[in-house]
Design an enzyme around this catalytic site. Structure first.
Site, PDB file in Angstrom:
ATOM      1  N   CYS A   1       0.786  -1.236   0.000  1.00 17.35           N
ATOM      2  CA  CYS A   1       0.000   0.000   0.000  1.00 17.35           C
ATOM      3  C   CYS A   1       0.824   1.296   0.000  1.00 17.35           C
ATOM      4  O   CYS A   1       0.459   2.240  -0.722  1.00 17.35           O
ATOM      5  CB  CYS A   1      -1.018  -0.001   1.141  1.00 17.35           C
ATOM      6  SG  CYS A   1      -0.486  -0.800   2.650  1.00 17.35           S
TER       7      CYS A   1
ATOM      8  N   ASP B   1      -3.249  -7.867  -4.754  1.00 18.42           N
ATOM      9  CA  ASP B   1      -3.540  -6.634  -4.022  1.00 18.42           C
ATOM     10  C   ASP B   1      -4.208  -5.597  -4.920  1.00 18.42           C
ATOM     11  O   ASP B   1      -3.975  -5.572  -6.126  1.00 18.42           O
ATOM     12  CB  ASP B   1      -2.226  -6.059  -3.493  1.00 18.42           C
ATOM     13  CG  ASP B   1      -2.370  -5.424  -2.130  1.00 18.42           C
ATOM     14  OD1 ASP B   1      -3.509  -5.239  -1.696  1.00 18.42           O
ATOM     15  OD2 ASP B   1      -1.338  -5.119  -1.504  1.00 18.42           O
TER      16      ASP B   1
ATOM     17  N   LYS C   1     -14.066  -3.632   8.047  1.00 13.55           N
ATOM     18  CA  LYS C   1     -13.714  -4.505   6.925  1.00 13.55           C
ATOM     19  C   LYS C   1     -14.757  -5.597   6.727  1.00 13.55           C
ATOM     20  O   LYS C   1     -15.560  -5.902   7.610  1.00 13.55           O
ATOM     21  CB  LYS C   1     -12.347  -5.158   7.157  1.00 13.55           C
ATOM     22  CG  LYS C   1     -12.296  -6.076   8.378  1.00 13.55           C
ATOM     23  CD  LYS C   1     -10.973  -6.817   8.490  1.00 13.55           C
ATOM     24  CE  LYS C   1     -10.960  -7.743   9.706  1.00 13.55           C
ATOM     25  NZ  LYS C   1      -9.818  -8.662   9.705  1.00 13.55           N
TER      26      LYS C   1
ATOM     27  N   GLN D   1       0.604 -11.154  -2.957  1.00 15.76           N
ATOM     28  CA  GLN D   1      -0.785 -10.744  -2.707  1.00 15.76           C
ATOM     29  C   GLN D   1      -1.451 -10.323  -4.015  1.00 15.76           C
ATOM     30  O   GLN D   1      -0.827  -9.651  -4.837  1.00 15.76           O
ATOM     31  CB  GLN D   1      -0.831  -9.554  -1.753  1.00 15.76           C
ATOM     32  CG  GLN D   1      -0.535  -9.883  -0.313  1.00 15.76           C
ATOM     33  CD  GLN D   1      -0.715  -8.657   0.559  1.00 15.76           C
ATOM     34  OE1 GLN D   1      -0.146  -7.605   0.292  1.00 15.76           O
ATOM     35  NE2 GLN D   1      -1.511  -8.779   1.599  1.00 15.76           N
TER      36      GLN D   1
ATOM     37  N   ARG E   1       7.131 -11.420   5.112  1.00 21.25           N
ATOM     38  CA  ARG E   1       6.747 -11.252   6.516  1.00 21.25           C
ATOM     39  C   ARG E   1       7.373 -12.363   7.343  1.00 21.25           C
ATOM     40  O   ARG E   1       7.390 -13.521   6.927  1.00 21.25           O
ATOM     41  CB  ARG E   1       5.221 -11.283   6.672  1.00 21.25           C
ATOM     42  CG  ARG E   1       4.523 -10.176   5.900  1.00 21.25           C
ATOM     43  CD  ARG E   1       3.026 -10.244   6.041  1.00 21.25           C
ATOM     44  NE  ARG E   1       2.366  -9.292   5.149  1.00 21.25           N
ATOM     45  CZ  ARG E   1       1.056  -9.204   4.996  1.00 21.25           C
ATOM     46  NH1 ARG E   1       0.255 -10.016   5.671  1.00 21.25           N
ATOM     47  NH2 ARG E   1       0.532  -8.323   4.162  1.00 21.25           N
TER      48      ARG E   1
ATOM     49  N   HIS F   1      -8.476  -0.977   0.786  1.00 18.50           N
ATOM     50  CA  HIS F   1      -7.564  -2.096   0.519  1.00 18.50           C
ATOM     51  C   HIS F   1      -8.434  -3.314   0.213  1.00 18.50           C
ATOM     52  O   HIS F   1      -9.442  -3.542   0.892  1.00 18.50           O
ATOM     53  CB  HIS F   1      -6.724  -2.455   1.746  1.00 18.50           C
ATOM     54  CG  HIS F   1      -5.950  -1.327   2.342  1.00 18.50           C
ATOM     55  ND1 HIS F   1      -4.584  -1.227   2.225  1.00 18.50           N
ATOM     56  CD2 HIS F   1      -6.338  -0.263   3.084  1.00 18.50           C
ATOM     57  CE1 HIS F   1      -4.159  -0.158   2.867  1.00 18.50           C
ATOM     58  NE2 HIS F   1      -5.216   0.448   3.404  1.00 18.50           N
TER      59      HIS F   1
ATOM     60  N   HIS G   1      -5.791  -1.281  -4.523  1.00 19.21           N
ATOM     61  CA  HIS G   1      -6.188  -0.135  -3.703  1.00 19.21           C
ATOM     62  C   HIS G   1      -7.051   0.782  -4.557  1.00 19.21           C
ATOM     63  O   HIS G   1      -6.712   1.088  -5.700  1.00 19.21           O
ATOM     64  CB  HIS G   1      -4.959   0.605  -3.175  1.00 19.21           C
ATOM     65  CG  HIS G   1      -4.165  -0.241  -2.221  1.00 19.21           C
ATOM     66  ND1 HIS G   1      -3.085  -0.998  -2.631  1.00 19.21           N
ATOM     67  CD2 HIS G   1      -4.340  -0.500  -0.899  1.00 19.21           C
ATOM     68  CE1 HIS G   1      -2.606  -1.659  -1.597  1.00 19.21           C
ATOM     69  NE2 HIS G   1      -3.347  -1.378  -0.533  1.00 19.21           N
TER      70      HIS G   1
END
Length: 645
Positions: free
Chosen positions: A339, A388, A470, A386, A368, A516, A390
């Site tokens: 992000c 991902d 979320k 991911q 991670r 997200h 945004h």
């Protein structure tokens, strides 16, 4: 002595009993003997009680049945105590008892014992559990002072119980007795051990005391329990099926991926077939996002440490980030998230309200730190990609954007064969950033989008992330197991931290809302779920190898090579097996590899310019030409993907 009235919630049944009467006795006045045997506990308001609890006031109660979710939890917790009793009986006072809760599908107990438990020990423990259950020992609840409890466990040398009691100094605590076994426990429990009939000890594992690797390593015994033998049998069958579908086993057998100590735990090496599977998934992902008006981004794997300070990741997520590295005397760190990079791209120029919504997506690899004991094949890794995205939008666009995300999300899940899922709406936690007004607006937008889409959901109060509410979607695989994959999160934190803005129709600067979202969660985990869902036998459109060409004898070698090359030209993912081996051996190997089609070529096929098509289930299709076969594969793949429409 005054009388008390007990009323069954939702039923026109009441009983009047003298004050102090155990609820189990009062129950005889409310339900039949047959039904009474299926009652695990009772509930008043939000609190659960043992059946032995005395009635001292007028009550409206709800019965908790053994086969309900709450009843199963009580049954399994009771079974954990029965197991601990059996362990102490068999192995004596040298065994130190830690904790033993119920879990989603069973229970466990942690023990400290000098010698390791063995699979043979599990059989002995289970046999002793049956002996104890046959005695129908009652679960007896006692409330005592922490000092009295300390004296009891000190006399028994149970140091883990003493450590728990150290945090309860001066408080009243509850004990549960089952024969000679006594444990600290809130309860409730079943009336007696005789109600425990359908259970099985399943496996052994290690676990640090209180989950801290600085503490002693304990031995954990897992088990499961059900209200009846049929449910237990069905569950054990699912366990066996799950073993066959284990993505680690199939990943090795089908040559999809490998994890090597030389490279490092939690780091995936994709083999050619696994890489093809991943490519198919990525290509479809990109196509769907392009159709839904997303733009693709690529960002680096590292960034200056200062970026992670600004984003707050070092404060909130630092323990999961890898150590900093020095480059040109500046500190950099591997990215745990994508992000901040997307925000950096947003900030490359001024933005107008007319540009919104801005939808950016990236298959971004992040890193991670996960403890070694938590790593699990593709499901829990240290480097993963991911899916991902945004979305930057105006407040008036928020609900529509969430609706559009849900639409794309469910479409992609259906395409990959998942049409069963559980949806959770998580609301504001105790610690949060942003105004109450923004939280309310975002939560209402999430809720409205779910309802507009006609989706059932459960509220998960207080489980939102600190920066916004979320939606989480847990998909159900063919065995009914839930997997956390998709998430949609509204963020008030990063736009404020990075001071991003756009020019509104009033000419003033306004802060956009940031969403997200990840639809698959991570490609590694999603592929792991896919492998187990399909047991490695992927649909034709997703199969890394769709067909394998195999000759019967050497005279067909040249034609077999021609078929192989032509199929590759026509876009079929094809392999060849032209070894000098018996045909049945080649067929069996292809079936073990779960390849959808085997193309068998003998003299007749050479003469006719065709192939004989055998399916992985052992059935055959009529002989056909190479182009005809390729078209059949194309049509079938298109039909399979169209299930998402």
């Amino acid at each position: 002595m005054a009388d008390c009235t007990i009323a069954l919630s939702g039923a026109d049944k009441k009983a009047v009993v003298p004050a102090g009467t155990p609820f189990a006795e009062a129950l005889k006045e409310l339900v039949s003997n047959k039904l009474r045997k299926q009652v695990a506990a009772f509930q008043v308001g939000e609190e659960l009680f043992d059946l032995s609890t005395p009635v001292n006031a007028d009550l409206e109660v709800e019965l908790i049945m053994l086969d309900s979710a709450e009843g199963l939890e009580i049954l399994r917790h009771s079974c954990a105590h029965l197991m601990a009793h059996a362990v102490v009986d068999l192995f004596g006072p040298e065994v130190k008892v830690a904790i033993g809760p119920s879990t989603e599908d069973g229970f466990y107990y942690d023990f400290d014992r000098p010698a390791p438990f063995t699979p043979e020990d599990l059989e002995k423990i289970e046999a002793r559990m049956h002996e104890l259950a046959a005695g129908a020992l009652p679960f007896v609840r006692r409330e005592v002072s922490s000092a009295e409890a300390r004296e009891l466990f000190q006399s028994r040398g149970q140091n883990y119980k003493l450590e728990i009691l150290a945090g309860l100094e001066g408080q009243a605590v509850t004990l549960y007795e089952l024969g000679d076994f006594v444990d600290l426990c809130r309860g409730p429990h079943l009336p007696h051990g005789g109600l425990l009939q359908a259970y099985k000890l399943t496996r052994l594992a290690g676990a640090y005391w209180r989950g801290d690797e600085k503490n002693p390593m304990l031995q954990r015994i897992y088990g499961t329990a059900f209200a009846n033998a049929k449910e237990l049998k069905d569950y054990l069958h699912k366990l066996e099926e799950a073993k066959k579908r284990d993505h680690r086993k199939l990943g090795r057998e089908l040559e999809l991926f490998t994890i090597q100590d030389q490279v490092g735990p939690g780091l995936i090496l994709w083999q050619p077939k696994g890489a093809m599977l991943r490519k198919l998934l990525e290509d479809q992902w990109r196509e769907e996002h392009y159709r839904h008006d997303y733009e693709l981004l690529y960002t680096p794997h590292i960034a200056r440490r200062d970026l992670w300070k600004t984003s707050g990741h070092l404060d909130f997520y630092g323990e999961n980030m890898y150590a900093a590295m020095e480059i040109d005397e500046v500190s950099y760190q591997l990215k745990p998230m994508n992000c901040p990079f997307h925000i950096a791209i947003f900030n490359t120029r001024k933005r107008s309200y007319r540009e919104f919504p801005v939808r950016w997506c990236e298959l971004g690899t992040v890193y991670r730190y996960e403890k070694t004991g938590a790593l699990h094949g593709l499901m829990r890794v240290r480097g993963f990609t991911q899916d991902d995205a945004h979305i930057f939008c105006r407040p008036d666009q928020l609900e529509d954007e969430i609706f559009n995300i849900l639409d794309l999300n469910l479409r992609i899940l259906r395409m990959f064969g998942f049409d069963q899922y559980d949806i959770y709406l998580s609301t504001r936690p105790e610690k949060y950033v942003g105004s109450d007004e923004n939280w309310q607006r975002a939560t209402e937008a999430l809720k409205a989008a779910l309802e507009k889409k006609g989706l059932a959901y459960q509220l998960d109060p207080g489980e939102g992330v600190f920066y916004g509410p979320k939606i989480d979607i847990k998909i159900r695989d063919v065995l009914g197991r839930a997997w956390q994959c998709s998430t949609i999160q509204v963020d008030f934190n990063l736009p404020e931290r990075f001071e991003i803005s756009y020019t509104g129709d009033d000419g003033q600067a306004h802060q956009p809302i940031m969403i997200h979202r990840a639809l698959m969660g991570s490609l590694e985990r999603f592929i792991g779920v896919l492998i187990e869902h399909y047991a490695g036998a992927f649909p034709v459109w997703l199969a890394p190898v769709q067909a394998r060409v195999m000759n019967i004898t050497d005279p067909q070698l040249e034609y077999s090579e021609q078929v192989y090359r032509e199929l590759r030209r026509l876009g079929v993912r094809v392999e060849k097996d032209l070894r000098n081996e018996k045909l049945n051996y080649k067929i069996r190997e292809a079936q073990m590899q779960k390849i959808p089609y085997m193309l068998i070529i003998g003299d007749q096929e050479v003469e006719a310019g065709q192939v004989t098509v055998r399916l992985r289930d052992g059935s055959n299709l009529p002989p056909m030409g190479v182009a005809e076969f390729a078209e059949m594969v194309r049509r079938q793949s298109a039909d399979e993907k169209s299930l998402a429409d």
